[in-house]
Design a protein around this motif. Structure first.
Motif, PDB file in Angstrom:
ATOM      1  N   PRO A 122       0.727  -1.147   0.023  1.00 20.21           N
ATOM      2  CA  PRO A 122       0.044   0.084   0.046  1.00 20.21           C
ATOM      3  C   PRO A 122       0.946   1.269  -0.077  1.00 20.21           C
ATOM      4  O   PRO A 122       1.877   1.195   0.813  1.00 20.21           O
ATOM      5  CB  PRO A 122      -0.622  -0.235   1.384  1.00 20.21           C
ATOM      6  CG  PRO A 122      -0.723  -1.455   1.674  1.00 20.21           C
ATOM      7  CD  PRO A 122       0.413  -2.030   0.912  1.00 20.21           C
ATOM      8  N   ALA A 123       0.473   2.365  -0.795  1.00 23.36           N
ATOM      9  CA  ALA A 123       1.272   3.491  -0.805  1.00 23.36           C
ATOM     10  C   ALA A 123       1.474   4.360   0.364  1.00 23.36           C
ATOM     11  O   ALA A 123       2.741   4.764   0.731  1.00 23.36           O
ATOM     12  CB  ALA A 123       0.584   4.465  -1.967  1.00 23.36           C
ATOM     13  N   ALA A 124       0.856   3.842   1.430  1.00 22.23           N
ATOM     14  CA  ALA A 124       1.110   4.652   2.607  1.00 22.23           C
ATOM     15  C   ALA A 124       2.232   4.275   3.318  1.00 22.23           C
ATOM     16  O   ALA A 124       2.891   5.140   4.150  1.00 22.23           O
ATOM     17  CB  ALA A 124      -0.111   4.378   3.702  1.00 22.23           C
ATOM     18  N   TRP A 125       2.801   3.160   3.109  1.00 22.84           N
ATOM     19  CA  TRP A 125       4.094   2.708   3.680  1.00 22.84           C
ATOM     20  C   TRP A 125       5.301   3.728   2.981  1.00 22.84           C
ATOM     21  O   TRP A 125       6.519   3.426   3.575  1.00 22.84           O
ATOM     22  CB  TRP A 125       4.485   1.242   3.124  1.00 22.84           C
ATOM     23  CG  TRP A 125       3.690   0.210   4.128  1.00 22.84           C
ATOM     24  CD1 TRP A 125       2.345  -0.397   3.676  1.00 22.84           C
ATOM     25  CD2 TRP A 125       3.873  -0.196   5.467  1.00 22.84           C
ATOM     26  NE1 TRP A 125       2.055  -1.181   4.963  1.00 22.84           N
ATOM     27  CE2 TRP A 125       2.796  -1.253   6.026  1.00 22.84           C
ATOM     28  CE3 TRP A 125       5.221   0.400   6.319  1.00 22.84           C
ATOM     29  CZ2 TRP A 125       2.960  -1.624   7.473  1.00 22.84           C
ATOM     30  CZ3 TRP A 125       5.076  -0.486   7.664  1.00 22.84           C
ATOM     31  CH2 TRP A 125       4.230  -1.208   7.980  1.00 22.84           C
ATOM     32  N   SER A 126       5.113   4.242   1.911  1.00 23.02           N
ATOM     33  CA  SER A 126       6.226   4.961   1.168  1.00 23.02           C
ATOM     34  C   SER A 126       6.848   6.204   1.987  1.00 23.02           C
ATOM     35  O   SER A 126       7.661   6.658   2.033  1.00 23.02           O
ATOM     36  CB  SER A 126       5.664   5.412  -0.234  1.00 23.02           C
ATOM     37  OG  SER A 126       4.720   6.347  -0.318  1.00 23.02           O
ATOM     38  N   LYS A 127       5.820   6.590   3.010  1.00 26.41           N
ATOM     39  CA  LYS A 127       6.311   7.745   3.970  1.00 26.41           C
ATOM     40  C   LYS A 127       7.261   7.237   4.650  1.00 26.41           C
ATOM     41  O   LYS A 127       8.291   7.982   4.920  1.00 26.41           O
ATOM     42  CB  LYS A 127       5.185   8.348   4.730  1.00 26.41           C
ATOM     43  CG  LYS A 127       4.630   7.576   5.961  1.00 26.41           C
ATOM     44  CD  LYS A 127       3.423   7.976   6.813  1.00 26.41           C
ATOM     45  CE  LYS A 127       2.338   8.144   5.601  1.00 26.41           C
ATOM     46  NZ  LYS A 127       1.043   8.686   6.524  1.00 26.41           N
ATOM     47  N   VAL A 128       7.385   5.875   5.127  1.00 25.42           N
ATOM     48  CA  VAL A 128       8.557   5.544   5.736  1.00 25.42           C
ATOM     49  C   VAL A 128       9.834   5.624   4.998  1.00 25.42           C
ATOM     50  O   VAL A 128      10.895   5.973   5.370  1.00 25.42           O
ATOM     51  CB  VAL A 128       8.206   3.916   6.194  1.00 25.42           C
ATOM     52  CG1 VAL A 128       9.490   3.315   6.889  1.00 25.42           C
ATOM     53  CG2 VAL A 128       7.231   4.069   7.263  1.00 25.42           C
ATOM     54  N   ASP A 129       9.682   5.201   3.453  1.00 28.03           N
ATOM     55  CA  ASP A 129      10.824   5.069   2.760  1.00 28.03           C
ATOM     56  C   ASP A 129      11.244   6.634   2.529  1.00 28.03           C
ATOM     57  O   ASP A 129      12.180   6.721   2.422  1.00 28.03           O
ATOM     58  CB  ASP A 129      10.237   4.659   1.245  1.00 28.03           C
ATOM     59  CG  ASP A 129      10.011   3.148   1.495  1.00 28.03           C
ATOM     60  OD1 ASP A 129      10.893   2.217   1.224  1.00 28.03           O
ATOM     61  OD2 ASP A 129       8.946   2.790   2.070  1.00 28.03           O
ATOM     62  N   ALA A 130      10.272   7.485   2.342  1.00 26.82           N
ATOM     63  CA  ALA A 130      10.750   9.005   2.189  1.00 26.82           C
ATOM     64  C   ALA A 130      11.381   9.561   3.266  1.00 26.82           C
ATOM     65  O   ALA A 130      12.301  10.344   3.063  1.00 26.82           O
ATOM     66  CB  ALA A 130       9.433   9.706   1.831  1.00 26.82           C
ATOM     67  N   LEU A 131      10.798   9.181   4.537  1.00 28.76           N
ATOM     68  CA  LEU A 131      11.576   9.868   5.867  1.00 28.76           C
ATOM     69  C   LEU A 131      12.875   9.266   5.726  1.00 28.76           C
ATOM     70  O   LEU A 131      13.983   9.754   5.942  1.00 28.76           O
ATOM     71  CB  LEU A 131      10.817   9.529   6.886  1.00 28.76           C
ATOM     72  CG  LEU A 131       9.507  10.345   7.262  1.00 28.76           C
ATOM     73  CD1 LEU A 131       8.540   9.862   8.044  1.00 28.76           C
ATOM     74  CD2 LEU A 131       9.843  11.676   7.298  1.00 28.76           C
TER      75      LEU A 131
END
Length: 325
Positions: free
Chosen positions: A31-40
């Motif tokens: 799910p795209a929401a996990w990408s905030k972890v990658d971005a941070l």
């Protein structure tokens, strides 16, 4: 206006390091929401800023006069001695050193989780020294449960300095807007969140997505510790924002919804525990709008709030925004 660097992702970012092979599901299945972890993690790895903020695309700044430094100052004033500000440069230096060793990986190569856990444990002394100016936030009514794989250990329990600023919505922790200190503690936190999706993990597709993993770290072990304390000593009392025991990590400072994620009335009215946005609030959030209304209504709400703080005539010359006008 405030001189902040802004990074906008039009596609979900994917953070790469020597542990990436431990993901068994294709990136496209996450799910795209996990990408905030990658971005941070990507931004923390650059080591260019003392604090990093993530903001979901369905939120708007409504008071441009408010600075992010005001939130950091308030969090530190509530929990720390003013001298804590002097450790900021050391945070960045230690983070840079950690990331360099992290990306190089273990001498033998490969994704050896034990080696990375040992590397993270080597940062605890620095993190504890930096936390010394932040009062006695380390007492628990019961012994916290420990699980090294999950990350339930001293680095989490014995950190009193604000590392993560967030809020709650009407249901739980809301990670749509978070401020994160650039530190070895934050690096470990988001790596531990990421690790909960290694292999074929049920957490990856959980309906709360990355918030599930963050709750497992920030709230669950502290709530369990409190429950154990109450069982021995009922006078300990309940947990909550105004209680002696807050029920979440001391490194996480929770602001009210009015500070970080007030909701338009059409969303706030759906849940009595949601607080509605009022003129003068810092941010308006539209998360959940499509659940309680239609996409067309939400689009009109977006525009209505957006143009309360932006000049239409200036936006007409911006090719990226013109299609919205």
């Amino acid at each position: 206006r405030h001189g902040y660097e802004t990074i906008i992702y039009e596609k979900a970012p994917h953070f790469e390091d020597p542990l990436t092979p431990l993901f068994l599901e294709p990136t496209s299945h996450r799910p795209a929401a996990w990408s905030k972890v990658d971005a941070l993690l990507t931004t923390l790895a650059r080591g260019e800023h003392d604090w990093v903020m993530w903001m979901d695309c369905d939120s708007f700044f409504m008071d441009p006069e408010v600075s992010l430094e005001e939130f950091v100052a308030r969090a530190e004033a509530d929990q720390c001695d003013p001298a804590v500000a002097n450790v900021t440069n050391t945070d960045l230096q230690k983070l840079h050193e950690l990331v360099k060793r992290w990306m190089a990986g273990p001498p033998g190569g490969g994704a050896q989780l034990d080696w990375y856990l040992d590397l993270l444990d080597q940062q605890i002394d620095h993190e504890r020294d930096a936390s010394n100016s932040c009062g006695n936030f380390l007492d628990f009514p019961g012994e916290p449960p420990r699980n090294r794989t999950l990350g339930w250990d001293d680095w989490l329990f014995k950190q009193g300095r604000p590392q993560l600023l967030a809020s709650e919505d009407g249901l739980m922790l809301n990670t749509g807007i978070v401020l994160v200190r650039a530190s070895t503690w934050s690096w470990r936190f988001f790596q531990q969140v990421r690790w909960m999706t290694f292999g074929r993990s049920p957490v990856t597709q959980h309906p709360w997505w990355e918030q599930t993993a963050m709750v497992y770290l920030l709230q669950l072990p502290f709530t369990l510790a409190h429950a154990a304390g109450v069982a021995r000593l009922p006078a300990v009392g309940d947990i909550g924002p105004s209680a002696e025991h807050r029920g979440f990590a001391h490194a996480c400072v929770m602001f009210s919804q009015k500070h970080l994620n007030g909701y338009p009335p059409i969303v706030a009215s759906a849940l009595r525990t949601h607080e509605h946005f009022e003129v003068g609030d810092f941010i308006v959030s539209f998360s959940g709008c499509k659940v309680y209304s239609s996409q067309e209504v939400c689009n009109q709400l977006f525009l209505g709030y957006f143009f309360q703080v932006h000049d239409v005539q200036q936006l007409e010359i911006d090719p990226a925004l013109r299609p919205w006008l």
